[in-house]
Scaffold this motif. Structure first.
Motif, mmCIF file in Angstrom:
data_model
loop_
_atom_site.group_PDB
_atom_site.id
_atom_site.type_symbol
_atom_site.label_atom_id
_atom_site.label_comp_id
_atom_site.label_asym_id
_atom_site.label_seq_id
_atom_site.Cartn_x
_atom_site.Cartn_y
_atom_site.Cartn_z
ATOM 1 N N VAL A 123 3.063 2.304 0.067
ATOM 2 C CA VAL A 123 3.314 0.923 -0.349
ATOM 3 C C VAL A 123 3.483 0.018 0.873
ATOM 4 O O VAL A 123 3.101 -1.159 0.838
ATOM 5 N N PHE A 124 4.008 0.539 1.970
ATOM 6 C CA PHE A 124 4.084 -0.242 3.207
ATOM 7 C C PHE A 124 2.676 -0.642 3.654
ATOM 8 O O PHE A 124 2.420 -1.802 3.996
ATOM 9 N N HIS A 125 1.752 0.311 3.627
ATOM 10 C CA HIS A 125 0.377 -0.027 4.015
ATOM 11 C C HIS A 125 -0.274 -0.941 2.983
ATOM 12 O O HIS A 125 -1.090 -1.800 3.336
ATOM 13 N N LEU A 126 0.098 -0.783 1.709
ATOM 14 C CA LEU A 126 -0.434 -1.674 0.675
ATOM 15 C C LEU A 126 -0.035 -3.122 0.963
ATOM 16 O O LEU A 126 -0.865 -4.037 0.887
ATOM 17 N N VAL A 127 1.232 -3.340 1.292
ATOM 18 C CA VAL A 127 1.713 -4.702 1.555
ATOM 19 C C VAL A 127 1.104 -5.253 2.841
ATOM 20 O O VAL A 127 0.628 -6.401 2.889
#
Length: 663
Positions: A328-332
């Motif tokens: 999710v960090f990479h998604l954001v």
């Protein structure tokens, strides 16, 4: 106002904006832009407020029973944890930027009211997916996004490409949604609820009846929505839609939904090592294959589309090794810089008058013509290539660090082979990502030749949003030290080993492409065709046929005459023509799925017409023939009736005598 009440307004406001925009489109056209922009902007602000109030602390839940179903109940439920509130902020900010950008980009489009309403509805559906605590309610947003993408990708329906792309996007995603729906019902049957928290508890306790089968069914829907191999082919074709739509789909909505759902349901996938292995293999194939394909694309938007497919592969790879925080960090992070890249590409296309990198490579002065796009896209491409200290470096490092952790056997329940698969594919993709990012920058902004035609100053609404998205692209990586408090507590900070490896891979990709570009540019300049591109007035007096023949002698292929300074063609060699068409996967799907489906349809039509309809026609004809026979017997002649009656009586008498004698 409570946090959950505020959260309920976040998806509601864009929905009301969509309704208001549709109604105003005919009655009050001047209100279309306010209805498009203001509700979405307010929703973004409220999403920030919800994130601030939630603060990464204990998850907040609120639910009300929608209707008694007689079996598994359906609740209108909100679930607000660190993952949900941060992804909602991303969706709100990107959607607001897209709506503002679109007011200028589609200023003269007669269908802007319907477009703006669909973007608002799209945003509302994604926010519903993000905040929903019930899978059936989430499924509503999931499907609404699918139909919105169909209409938005096909916005320019006058063109064959847009019509085909919208239909392909709809059908491919629906192909994945069918098994996905079955998987949702299977989960509800095992858990006795559609509530996500109840399903997660059931999975964590090991009470799923068929965890592998259920996880693979869900994975089919995720592969369709998040464009993972082999259901990724719709995403590059979706570039036929308006550029702001591409930014919205690729950065914050549809393709992010699948990754986000797996993150929410990760215990379901973790219950099956086979499902994790499949997820890792699909992520690896997607990462590497899409990066090679991106290196061969000529359309600037298709380069970014294949880039999105590859970056989503990083996210699913992080999920395969059990680290949803890294995913999710990479998604954001990716959502910020990819939205910037697409919107910046729109400015470049507007200024150059073409999507073609081969064409922009023959234009001089484009970087000076669009300085806002040049500087912001340069930084966004550095973030995409994971060059420190930009945001993409930190988020990609979190993924690679999680993969290394799993490869060492230090991740609970994750096979080491899964970790190695993701780690090796991730490092190889890091080389390729830096390569195609560098190629895009060189061909778009370092072209030589006559200056690009002046199409006028770029609208402020288009350039302003680039600088808004520039901020998280530069600074979001600093959140790596704070986000563990919002997620599951696992470290997201870079580790020395993977930092050195990935940065070295990225720099190698940059240097190799730069060297190849210089070599191809030097070779092209020595051919008559290259001289024509560089300076038409000083070019030697040769015919086009002679120029192409000379070019063939230098390159061995006339196809290179279109992009003589393309380093991707030199580096890929014979693989280039296959990578340029996505390794012919569309042809494979056509042969394996489309052609048999059409054959089955023709067989069904034949059986329906020649067999079923034959029985239907026979059933209709038999009473008619019987009626005709009876009608012929009704002559109206009394003597005929008496004669037949007498004959019948004689036959009955004879029959009676024969029966009696036999007895």
């Amino acid at each position: 106002m409570t946090t959950t009440t505020t959260a309920a307004l976040v998806p509601l406001l864009p929905f009301l904006g969509a309704v208001g925009g549709i109604l105003a489109g005919r009655r009050a056209p001047g209100l279309v832009r306010p209805f498009a922009l203001l509700p979405t902007a307010v929703a973004a602000v409220l999403a920030v407020v919800v994130a601030w109030q939630q603060g990464g602390g204990r998850a907040l839940d609120a639910a009300t029973r929608l209707t008694p179903t007689g079996s598994v109940p359906i609740d209108l439920a909100l679930h607000l944890d660190g993952f949900a509130v941060l992804v909602a902020v991303l969706v709100g900010v990107v959607a607001t930027c897209v709506q503002l950008y679109s007011t200028a980009y589609l200023r003269d489009d007669p269908r802007y009211p319907s477009y703006a309403a669909l973007v608002s509805l799209f945003t509302s559906a994604m926010l519903l997916v993000v905040y929903s605590g019930d899978l059936m309610v989430l499924l509503v947003g999931w499907e609404v996004m699918g139909i919105c993408s169909y209409f938005l990708v096909g916005h320019y329906w006058e063109t064959e490409a847009a019509r085909a792309a919208s239909l392909k996007a709809f059908l491919v995603t629906k192909l994945g949604d069918v098994p996905f729906l079955i998987g949702v019902f299977a989960l509800a049957d095992d858990a006795g609820t559609f509530r996500i928290d109840g399903i997660v508890r059931t999975a964590a306790s090991g009470d799923l009846s068929h965890p592998t089968l259920t996880a693979l069914l869900l994975l089919a829907g995720v592969a369709g929505k998040s464009a993972q191999f082999p259901l990724h082919t719709w995403l590059p074709d979706a570039m036929a839609g308006p550029t702001p739509v591409s930014a919205l789909i690729h950065a914050a909505t549809m393709v992010a939904a699948g990754v986000y759902l797996v993150a929410r349901l990760l215990p379901v996938f973790a219950a099956s090592t086979a499902a994790l292995a499949v997820l890792a293999v699909l992520a690896a194939v997607t990462m590497v294959g899409s990066a090679v394909a991106a290196l061969a694309q000529d359309d600037i938007k298709r380069v970014l589309a294949y880039s999105t497919v590859g970056q989503l592969g990083y996210m699913t790879g992080a999920l395969a090794v059990g680290d949803r925080g890294a995913a999710v960090f990479h998604l954001v992070s990716h959502g910020a810089f990819k939205a910037l890249l697409f919107l910046g590409a729109g400015v470049v296309i507007h200024a150059a008058g073409t999507n073609s990198l081969a064409a922009t490579a023959r234009m001089g002065g484009l970087a000076k013509r669009v300085p806002d796009a040049f500087w912001t896209m340069t930084v966004a491409l550095l973030a995409l290539a994971a060059i420190p200290p930009f945001s993409g470096f930190f988020s990609k490092e979190a993924v690679l660090g999680a993969a290394e952790h799993a490869a060492r056997g230090e991740a609970d329940g994750i096979p080491g082979a899964v970790g190695w698969t993701v780690l090796v594919a991730g490092l190889l993709t890091a080389v390729l990502t830096a390569a195609y990012a560098t190629r895009l920058w060189l061909l778009a902004f370092r072209g030589s030749g006559p200056e690009a035609a002046d199409h006028g100053r770029q609208p402020a609404a288009m350039t302003a949003v680039l600088w808004v998205l520039f901020v998280p692209t530069v600074a979001l990586g600093l959140a790596a030290w704070k986000l563990p408090d919002w997620f599951d507590g696992g470290s997201l900070t870079p580790t020395l080993t993977t930092s050195l490896l990935s940065t070295g891979c990225a720099l190698a990709g940059v240097l190799v492409v730069t060297a190849a570009w210089r070599r191809t540019a030097a070779l092209a300049a020595r051919t008559p065709l290259g001289a024509v591109a560089a300076d038409p007035e000083q070019a030697p007096a040769v015919s086009e046929e002679e120029a192409i023949a000379t070019h063939e002698a230098a390159y061995g292929s006339v196809a290179g005459a279109q992009d003589p300074a393309d380093p991707g063609r030199l580096l890929l060699g014979p693989l280039h023509r296959h990578a340029a068409v996505g390794f012919h996967l569309d042809a494979v799907v056509h042969a394996v799925a489309v052609r048999p489906a059409r054959g089955a349809a023709r067989l069904a039509r034949f059986l329906d017409r020649e067999v079923v309809e034959t029985y239907v026609r026979g059933a209709a004809s038999a009473p008619g023939l019987l009626g005709a026979a009876v009608r012929r017997a009704q002559t109206g002649n009394t003597q005929t009736y008496l004669s037949v009656l007498f004959a019948g009586s004689v036959v009955l008498a004879v029959a009676a005598v024969l029966v009696a004698s036999g007895a």
